[in-house]
Design a protein around this motif. Structure first.
Motif, PDB file in Angstrom:
ATOM      1  N   VAL A 135       0.842  -1.197   0.000  1.00  0.00           N
ATOM      2  CA  VAL A 135       0.000   0.000   0.000  1.00  0.00           C
ATOM      3  C   VAL A 135       0.877   1.247   0.000  1.00  0.00           C
ATOM      4  CG1 VAL A 135      -1.760   1.292   1.265  1.00  0.00           C
ATOM      5  CG2 VAL A 135      -1.881  -1.200   1.157  1.00  0.00           C
ATOM      6  N   PHE A 136       1.919   1.235   0.810  1.00  0.00           N
ATOM      7  CA  PHE A 136       2.834   2.387   0.862  1.00  0.00           C
ATOM      8  C   PHE A 136       3.435   2.644  -0.514  1.00  0.00           C
ATOM      9  CE2 PHE A 136       7.084   4.168   1.287  1.00  0.00           C
ATOM     10  CZ  PHE A 136       6.828   5.308   2.042  1.00  0.00           C
ATOM     11  N   ILE A 137       3.875   1.575  -1.169  1.00  0.00           N
ATOM     12  CA  ILE A 137       4.468   1.724  -2.502  1.00  0.00           C
ATOM     13  C   ILE A 137       3.438   2.281  -3.482  1.00  0.00           C
ATOM     14  CG2 ILE A 137       5.405   0.443  -4.465  1.00  0.00           C
ATOM     15  CD1 ILE A 137       6.695  -1.464  -2.429  1.00  0.00           C
ATOM     16  N   ALA A 138       2.185   1.818  -3.361  1.00  0.00           N
ATOM     17  CA  ALA A 138       1.138   2.240  -4.301  1.00  0.00           C
ATOM     18  C   ALA A 138       0.837   3.728  -4.196  1.00  0.00           C
ATOM     19  CB  ALA A 138      -0.131   1.426  -4.051  1.00  0.00           C
ATOM     20  N   ILE A 139       0.883   4.288  -2.981  1.00  0.00           N
ATOM     21  CA  ILE A 139       0.494   5.701  -2.814  1.00  0.00           C
ATOM     22  C   ILE A 139       1.680   6.648  -2.721  1.00  0.00           C
ATOM     23  CG2 ILE A 139      -1.600   5.010  -1.589  1.00  0.00           C
ATOM     24  CD1 ILE A 139      -0.190   6.097   0.996  1.00  0.00           C
ATOM     25  N   ASP A 140       2.885   6.097  -2.676  1.00  0.00           N
ATOM     26  CA  ASP A 140       4.066   6.927  -2.407  1.00  0.00           C
ATOM     27  C   ASP A 140       4.214   8.086  -3.379  1.00  0.00           C
ATOM     28  OD1 ASP A 140       6.412   7.592  -0.985  1.00  0.00           O
ATOM     29  OD2 ASP A 140       7.639   6.606  -2.508  1.00  0.00           O
ATOM     30  N   SER A 141       3.907   7.861  -4.638  1.00  0.00           N
ATOM     31  CA  SER A 141       4.098   8.908  -5.649  1.00  0.00           C
ATOM     32  C   SER A 141       2.814   9.667  -5.971  1.00  0.00           C
ATOM     33  CB  SER A 141       4.668   8.285  -6.931  1.00  0.00           C
ATOM     34  OG  SER A 141       3.764   7.316  -7.447  1.00  0.00           O
ATOM     35  N   LEU A 142       1.730   9.373  -5.263  1.00  0.00           N
ATOM     36  CA  LEU A 142       0.446  10.012  -5.569  1.00  0.00           C
ATOM     37  C   LEU A 142       0.316  11.378  -4.910  1.00  0.00           C
ATOM     38  CD1 LEU A 142      -2.093   7.045  -5.120  1.00  0.00           C
ATOM     39  CD2 LEU A 142      -0.947   7.798  -7.219  1.00  0.00           C
ATOM     40  N   GLU A 143      -0.453  12.240  -5.559  1.00  0.00           N
ATOM     41  CA  GLU A 143      -0.900  13.492  -4.953  1.00  0.00           C
ATOM     42  C   GLU A 143      -2.289  13.262  -4.375  1.00  0.00           C
ATOM     43  OE1 GLU A 143       0.892  16.203  -4.734  1.00  0.00           O
ATOM     44  OE2 GLU A 143       2.575  15.451  -5.952  1.00  0.00           O
ATOM     45  N   ALA A 144      -2.661  14.080  -3.392  1.00  0.00           N
ATOM     46  CA  ALA A 144      -3.987  13.956  -2.794  1.00  0.00           C
ATOM     47  C   ALA A 144      -5.059  14.032  -3.877  1.00  0.00           C
ATOM     48  CB  ALA A 144      -4.202  15.048  -1.756  1.00  0.00           C
ATOM     49  N   GLY A 145      -6.015  13.085  -3.840  1.00  0.00           N
ATOM     50  CA  GLY A 145      -7.086  13.044  -4.826  1.00  0.00           C
ATOM     51  C   GLY A 145      -6.841  12.046  -5.937  1.00  0.00           C
ATOM     52  N   GLN A 146      -5.639  11.467  -6.007  1.00  0.00           N
ATOM     53  CA  GLN A 146      -5.314  10.512  -7.066  1.00  0.00           C
ATOM     54  C   GLN A 146      -5.502   9.070  -6.590  1.00  0.00           C
ATOM     55  OE1 GLN A 146      -1.258  11.597  -8.138  1.00  0.00           O
ATOM     56  NE2 GLN A 146      -1.986  12.941  -9.795  1.00  0.00           N
ATOM     57  N   VAL A 147      -5.592   8.165  -7.570  1.00  0.00           N
ATOM     58  CA  VAL A 147      -5.690   6.735  -7.269  1.00  0.00           C
ATOM     59  C   VAL A 147      -4.526   6.011  -7.906  1.00  0.00           C
ATOM     60  CG1 VAL A 147      -8.199   6.697  -6.972  1.00  0.00           C
ATOM     61  CG2 VAL A 147      -7.216   6.339  -9.252  1.00  0.00           C
ATOM     62  N   SER A 148      -4.110   4.937  -7.239  1.00  0.00           N
ATOM     63  CA  SER A 148      -3.020   4.117  -7.780  1.00  0.00           C
ATOM     64  C   SER A 148      -3.546   3.221  -8.893  1.00  0.00           C
ATOM     65  CB  SER A 148      -2.417   3.261  -6.672  1.00  0.00           C
ATOM     66  OG  SER A 148      -3.306   2.188  -6.343  1.00  0.00           O
ATOM     67  N   LYS A 149      -2.650   2.627  -9.633  1.00  0.00           N
ATOM     68  CA  LYS A 149      -3.048   1.600 -10.585  1.00  0.00           C
ATOM     69  C   LYS A 149      -3.381   0.315  -9.828  1.00  0.00           C
ATOM     70  CE  LYS A 149      -0.555   3.340 -14.613  1.00  0.00           C
ATOM     71  NZ  LYS A 149       0.442   3.038 -15.666  1.00  0.00           N
ATOM     72  N   PRO A 150      -4.245  -0.545 -10.365  1.00  0.00           N
ATOM     73  CA  PRO A 150      -4.591  -1.795  -9.680  1.00  0.00           C
ATOM     74  C   PRO A 150      -3.365  -2.688  -9.489  1.00  0.00           C
ATOM     75  CG  PRO A 150      -6.176  -1.323 -11.417  1.00  0.00           C
ATOM     76  CD  PRO A 150      -5.040  -0.353 -11.604  1.00  0.00           C
ATOM     77  N   TYR A 151      -3.348  -3.397  -8.361  1.00  0.00           N
ATOM     78  CA  TYR A 151      -2.244  -4.322  -8.086  1.00  0.00           C
ATOM     79  C   TYR A 151      -2.776  -5.535  -7.341  1.00  0.00           C
ATOM     80  CZ  TYR A 151      -2.401  -1.724  -3.622  1.00  0.00           C
ATOM     81  OH  TYR A 151      -2.808  -1.114  -2.457  1.00  0.00           O
ATOM     82  N   GLN A 152      -2.065  -6.656  -7.526  1.00  0.00           N
ATOM     83  CA  GLN A 152      -2.466  -7.897  -6.869  1.00  0.00           C
ATOM     84  C   GLN A 152      -1.983  -7.882  -5.425  1.00  0.00           C
ATOM     85  OE1 GLN A 152      -1.436 -11.423  -9.059  1.00  0.00           O
ATOM     86  NE2 GLN A 152      -2.160 -12.829  -7.461  1.00  0.00           N
ATOM     87  N   PHE A 153      -2.773  -8.497  -4.506  1.00  0.00           N
ATOM     88  CA  PHE A 153      -2.400  -8.534  -3.094  1.00  0.00           C
ATOM     89  C   PHE A 153      -2.964  -9.802  -2.472  1.00  0.00           C
ATOM     90  CE2 PHE A 153      -6.741  -7.409  -2.726  1.00  0.00           C
ATOM     91  CZ  PHE A 153      -7.141  -7.682  -1.425  1.00  0.00           C
ATOM     92  N   GLN A 154      -2.499 -10.072  -1.258  1.00  0.00           N
ATOM     93  CA  GLN A 154      -3.036 -11.175  -0.457  1.00  0.00           C
ATOM     94  C   GLN A 154      -3.365 -10.641   0.920  1.00  0.00           C
ATOM     95  OE1 GLN A 154      -0.470 -14.556   0.757  1.00  0.00           O
ATOM     96  NE2 GLN A 154      -2.116 -15.886  -0.001  1.00  0.00           N
TER      97      GLN A 154
END
Length: 472
Positions: free
Chosen positions: A366-385
């Motif tokens: 999750v940290f990696i997914a949002i690390d480069s985002l600005e407030a209001g943006q969404v990450s690209k989909p990723y697989q998780f467990q």
């Protein structure tokens, strides 16, 4: 962090947790030996506290990794005295706990102890008694603890803080040493889990049918469960779950468990976890004791490919603005914990259900997914467990807010300061209750504990009572 905030939060957590601890393991053999030399170390109203009670707490403290120190026995006796005072007041106020409540607590704790011991037989060997005998020995101890906790909750439930009190509390802190908070974020997520086709599911159903047939053919149920069940909560116990009401299970499981007679073997049936078969061991009113075997339904690559297409479609609609994130989460997310909260994730360490989460509490992906985002943006989909259920799927994460590292302020951290103020007021309310109660309750403590700082309030009260008795 400011010392007063740290003390308020830590002392409140310790105060509450120590007060409701019930020592259910590790010391019964020693306790039975100590009965020959046991002695009263404190008298509280009409009740007594034995040396073995204190030693029992100390043994559990050591078993949980505590550093050997005789000072802990002072803390242990303090908590035992507080529990006695609370439970005695609970009795005066006609506060009761039902047998079913006690059973639920006992069963939950027994399951945890059994899991840690590595099975029922190993636990019984360790305790030198049957679990049934052990539970009956613990029943009165647990009853007293639960009554004490219930009465304590009547005190705590009346404590509230106003915004003015929060402001006053904050202003009373040392402004030169206010805590510095790490980066915090508010995040939401949309989760989609794969759905298997009937043909894909049949692989796991057939596997479960094969294990069931082994039981029908005479193989011991417990042996099959230990070797083949994929339920981590019961496999080591031969698939057993102790007495529990129907609401403790998912609906398909409880429907099957409560329609069978003791000894009957169910057909294979499906729940959200996979394919099961079970056997009812015993019914007791509206509770049932069962054992089962679970074969989890694992996603196939084809099912993961299908769900990847689904999450990509949802992502495109959110990213393009065609569908608001909160609406998409409510309508399309498979995460039951967040979908009805607009997809927003709750800070697991916040008693006020705050959505602000320190980044060091985030899972790595999750940290990696949002690390480069600005407030209001969404990450690209990723697989998780999912770390709790083990289920695999896809999700994407929405970054609503990012608050950089900062020194505590009322404007940015009102919720956290409110929690600290609430805990401080609660702690003071409980302390005032105990101080008032000890003035009207006879408490006598063995001279061996006379140097304990934690017990001075009761030792002083004891001395005053003795002085009053001599004057009379």
């Amino acid at each position: 962090m400011d010392f007063r905030i740290r003390v308020t939060i830590d002392s409140m957590k310790n105060f509450s947790s120590l007060l409701i601890i019930i020592l259910l393991a590790c010391t019964f053999q020693a306790k039975s030996q100590e009965k020959l030399i046991d002695r009263v170390v404190a008298t509280v109203g009409s009740g007594i506290i034995l040396q073995s009670d204190v030693d029992m707490q100390y043994s559990q403290y050591l078993a949980n990794g505590g550093t050997p120190t005789e000072d802990f026995k002072c803390t242990a006796l303090q908590q035992l005295i507080m529990t006695k005072l609370l439970s005695q007041q609970a009795a005066l106020d006609s506060i009761e706990v039902s047998e079913s409540e006690i059973d639920d607590q006992l069963n939950a704790r027994m399951r945890e102890m059994t899991r840690r011991a590595g099975g029922k037989e190993r636990l019984e060997g360790f305790l030198k008694r049957s679990l049934l005998q052990y539970k009956e020995e613990m029943r009165p101890v647990l009853s007293e603890q639960m009554k004490a906790e219930k009465f304590q909750n009547t005190i705590i439930s009346k404590v509230t803080v106003t915004p003015q009190e929060v402001k006053k509390y904050f202003e009373g802190l040392n402004q030169d040493s206010l805590p510095a908070f790490n980066t915090e974020v508010e995040i939401g997520e949309i989760v989609v889990y794969p759905e298997l086709t009937k043909e894909e599911k049949n692989v796991f159903r057939t596997k479960a049918e094969g294990f069931r047939q082994q039981v029908v053919d005479g193989t011991d149920f417990g042996t099959v469960a230990r070797f083949y069940s994929e339920d981590p909560g019961s496999a080591n116990q031969g698939g057993e779950y102790d007495f529990a009401p129907r609401e403790n299970y998912v609906k398909e499981f409880s429907a099957m468990a409560f329609k069978l007679k003791p000894g009957e073997l169910s057909p294979v049936f499906e729940t959200e976890y996979g394919f099961h078969f079970l056997q009812v061991l015993e019914r007791r009113g509206e509770e049932v004791k069962v054992r089962h075997v679970l074969v989890t339904s694992k996603p196939t690559q084809a099912s993961l490919d299908r769900v990847k297409g689904k999450i990509d479609s949802i992502y495109d609609k959110v990213q393009s603005g065609k569908l608001p994130f909160s609406t998409a989460a409510t309508l399309l997310s498979d995460n039951k914990e967040t979908k009805f909260n607009g997809g927003m994730v709750i800070n697991p360490q916040s008693s006020s259900r705050s959505t602000l989460i320190p980044v060091d509490l985030l899972e790595k992906e999750v940290f990696i997914a949002i690390d480069s985002l600005e407030a209001g943006q969404v990450s690209k989909p990723y697989q998780f467990q999912d770390p709790r259920s083990g289920k695999s799927g896809y999700k994407f994460t929405y970054l609503k807010t990012r608050i950089p590292p900062h020194k505590a302020s009322l404007e940015q951290d009102f919720a956290k300061i409110q929690e600290a103020a609430q805990e401080d007021k609660t702690r003071r309310s409980l302390s005032e209750w105990f101080e008032k109660k000890t003035k009207n309750t006879f408490v006598h403590i063995n001279s061996e504990f006379a140097t304990c700082d934690e017990l001075q309030m009761w030792i002083t009260n004891d001395t005053n009572n003795l002085a009053s008795s001599k004057e009379d």
